[in-house]
Write an enzyme that holds these catalytic residues in place. Sequence first.
Site, PDB file in Angstrom:
ATOM      1  N   GLU A 268      16.198  29.304 -59.790  1.00 25.66           N
ATOM      2  CA  GLU A 268      16.666  30.257 -58.797  1.00 25.66           C
ATOM      3  C   GLU A 268      16.112  31.654 -59.057  1.00 25.66           C
ATOM      4  O   GLU A 268      15.783  32.383 -58.111  1.00 25.66           O
ATOM      5  CB  GLU A 268      18.201  30.288 -58.760  1.00 25.66           C
ATOM      6  CG  GLU A 268      18.840  29.045 -58.176  1.00 25.66           C
ATOM      7  CD  GLU A 268      18.470  28.799 -56.721  1.00 25.66           C
ATOM      8  OE1 GLU A 268      17.991  29.735 -56.045  1.00 25.66           O
ATOM      9  OE2 GLU A 268      18.638  27.658 -56.256  1.00 25.66           O
ATOM     10  N   TYR A 313       7.608  40.717 -60.210  1.00 26.48           N
ATOM     11  CA  TYR A 313       8.984  41.146 -60.489  1.00 26.48           C
ATOM     12  C   TYR A 313       9.355  40.798 -61.927  1.00 26.48           C
ATOM     13  O   TYR A 313      10.265  40.017 -62.206  1.00 26.48           O
ATOM     14  CB  TYR A 313       9.962  40.488 -59.518  1.00 26.48           C
ATOM     15  CG  TYR A 313       9.809  40.921 -58.091  1.00 26.48           C
ATOM     16  CD1 TYR A 313      10.397  42.092 -57.625  1.00 26.48           C
ATOM     17  CD2 TYR A 313       9.049  40.169 -57.210  1.00 26.48           C
ATOM     18  CE1 TYR A 313      10.234  42.497 -56.316  1.00 26.48           C
ATOM     19  CE2 TYR A 313       8.887  40.567 -55.897  1.00 26.48           C
ATOM     20  CZ  TYR A 313       9.478  41.730 -55.452  1.00 26.48           C
ATOM     21  OH  TYR A 313       9.317  42.131 -54.155  1.00 26.48           O
ATOM     22  N   TYR A 351      24.240  35.653 -55.220  1.00 30.79           N
ATOM     23  CA  TYR A 351      23.561  34.438 -54.772  1.00 30.79           C
ATOM     24  C   TYR A 351      23.309  33.475 -55.935  1.00 30.79           C
ATOM     25  O   TYR A 351      23.640  32.292 -55.866  1.00 30.79           O
ATOM     26  CB  TYR A 351      22.235  34.777 -54.087  1.00 30.79           C
ATOM     27  CG  TYR A 351      21.359  33.567 -53.913  1.00 30.79           C
ATOM     28  CD1 TYR A 351      21.605  32.665 -52.888  1.00 30.79           C
ATOM     29  CD2 TYR A 351      20.325  33.291 -54.798  1.00 30.79           C
ATOM     30  CE1 TYR A 351      20.829  31.522 -52.751  1.00 30.79           C
ATOM     31  CE2 TYR A 351      19.550  32.162 -54.672  1.00 30.79           C
ATOM     32  CZ  TYR A 351      19.803  31.289 -53.639  1.00 30.79           C
ATOM     33  OH  TYR A 351      19.049  30.147 -53.509  1.00 30.79           O
ATOM     34  N   ASP A 369      21.596  33.795 -49.287  1.00 25.43           N
ATOM     35  CA  ASP A 369      20.354  34.559 -49.382  1.00 25.43           C
ATOM     36  C   ASP A 369      19.825  34.809 -47.975  1.00 25.43           C
ATOM     37  O   ASP A 369      20.521  34.579 -46.984  1.00 25.43           O
ATOM     38  CB  ASP A 369      19.331  33.820 -50.249  1.00 25.43           C
ATOM     39  CG  ASP A 369      18.868  32.505 -49.618  1.00 25.43           C
ATOM     40  OD1 ASP A 369      19.444  32.076 -48.583  1.00 25.43           O
ATOM     41  OD2 ASP A 369      17.924  31.899 -50.163  1.00 25.43           O
ATOM     42  N   THR A 530       6.751  45.673 -52.852  1.00 32.44           N
ATOM     43  CA  THR A 530       7.844  45.771 -51.882  1.00 32.44           C
ATOM     44  C   THR A 530       7.823  47.104 -51.150  1.00 32.44           C
ATOM     45  O   THR A 530       7.949  47.152 -49.927  1.00 32.44           O
ATOM     46  CB  THR A 530       9.206  45.598 -52.592  1.00 32.44           C
ATOM     47  OG1 THR A 530       9.214  44.349 -53.277  1.00 32.44           O
ATOM     48  CG2 THR A 530      10.345  45.630 -51.580  1.00 32.44           C
TER      49      THR A 530
END
Length: 596
Positions: A268, A313, A351, A369, A530
């Site tokens: 996840e 990330y 989430y 999500d 982003t």
Amino acid sequence: MRYDNIVEGIFIERPNRFIAKVLIDGVEETVHVKNTGRCKELLTPAAKLYLEKSSNPTRATAYDLIAVEKGNRTVNMDSQAPNLAVGEWLRGGGLVPNPTLVRPETKYRNSRFDFYVETGDEKIFIEVKGVTLEEDGVVRFPDAPSDRAVKHVEELVEAKENGYRVFVLFVIQMQGVKYFTPNTDTHPAFAKALEEASKKGVEVLAYDCLVTPSTMTIGKPVQVIMPGDLKAYRIREISAPLLVWYDRAKRSLPWRENPNPYWVWVSEIMLQQTRVEAVKSYFARFMEALPTIHDLAVAKEEKLLKLWEGLGYYNRVRNLQKAAIQIEELYDGDMPCEYEQLRSLSGIGSYTAGAISSIAFGKKAPAVDGNVLRVLSRVHRDDRNISLEKVKKEVEQEVLAGMPADRPGDFNQAMMDLGACVCLPNGAPLCGECPLQEKCIAHREGVEEEYPKKESKKPRKIEKKTVLIVRDNDKLAIKKRPTKGLLAGLYEFPSLPGYLTADEVVAYLSEHGMKIIHIQRTEDAKHIFTHKEWHMRGYQVKVDELEVPSPSGDVREWIFSLPGEIETVYPIPSAFNAFTKLLHMKQGMEKTKEHD
């Protein structure tokens, strides 16, 4: 209640609220409509009608419109019928046994309520509302704005505060419906007033009716769903077809083969902002290198970053390790199963906590999500802005209330798969393949491409950079990025702000102690993060040994290393893919696409 002298007719048109044109025995007649509501869904061309012929020969219209056939239902349209039927029902003990008084049209303060009832112990006011608006088995009131209805509800609250027992009774003038809910589309003020009144002790009931062309009597209770509970109810409705579809069409994913807490957790975290196909190979490599929570907790940071190289990330993997250390220290290395315990771990939001708790432990917890928000936004035709954290929290509570307790993990994964494979973003849902197409309000109204509602993204900031591929014999120059901020702690090719010319690059390197043998421009490159974009101009620069023993400025921080060593030891973010490919260096899983 009963009508006399019923005849059949065929609807032609309704010139105004009070009359309609009807074909009776081949003759067009003007008839009186005993309902001033809109009734557009009932009075459709060629609809079969039932009319009562008046015994008064001097009336301007000889017939009253009583009922209409809608599909397999007979719907009573007479706005006076609900009170007459309720009166009979009350006197027969339908609401309370053995009433001592049933009085219609009783004044209270500034209102006149439909009924006042007394028993030996109670004094009761009842306001009756007839309901004819039905869509897909759902009945709603009103079909037109009614300030008078709001006023009645508000004064029932006052009567309740003064010691009366009070009711709003919705009379569904048909049979075979699913549930009643106030009409938030037509009159949100009434819906709000009714829901508030219910919270303050006003009893809200709905009953269907046994309807024939000549009779209408009160039938069975109908479930009443207030606006605040409606979305949870619809989620319960979609669960069965959704899970049937999931059992047949679910994706085969490596972490689903063994849904233990560690596998679910890592998958996840990897799947955040990254495509499923890209994650598969990373997941396998990560689990081979770090098969347990303990292995993750004690791993060296550069090993972690190298395993994550290309996924982007990078704080995700740092937080994975922080949480693994917390699990070792607080839970003896066993991942906790409760949602709130999971939420307390580094990098685990609502989430991910919901996904782990439901999938790995079978706990009833929502995992909401972007996929889930998009699906439910279309199913409900929900105008809330899904970009707002407040809205996400509201949806989480709605999902928690509506999701099945026996298969919470499968429900969450089914919602994920539906959003990822069928209910696609950017105006391209595959509605013909969707198991919820019959339940989806946006699809039914042909507006699915208008949902979800969200804020427009702000334009990304553009940063121009000059990237230097500096080679000294077989070695390449790299440098470590700062320990905080974007791509923290990773390695990169040296770069300078702005677009520099070849002469400016030569001057910079010469000034910092390097002897330039050759310089060549590469193709420009771009990488999208982003909130910003890097627009990069590159130069390949061949240098000789340093002209001075100690280079100056940033050059002192450069590391000259062999390409093979860079591939295996130093994590290079995929923002530099264009340049590593130019040098035939393998990076990350090579084919992974990253959006840092």
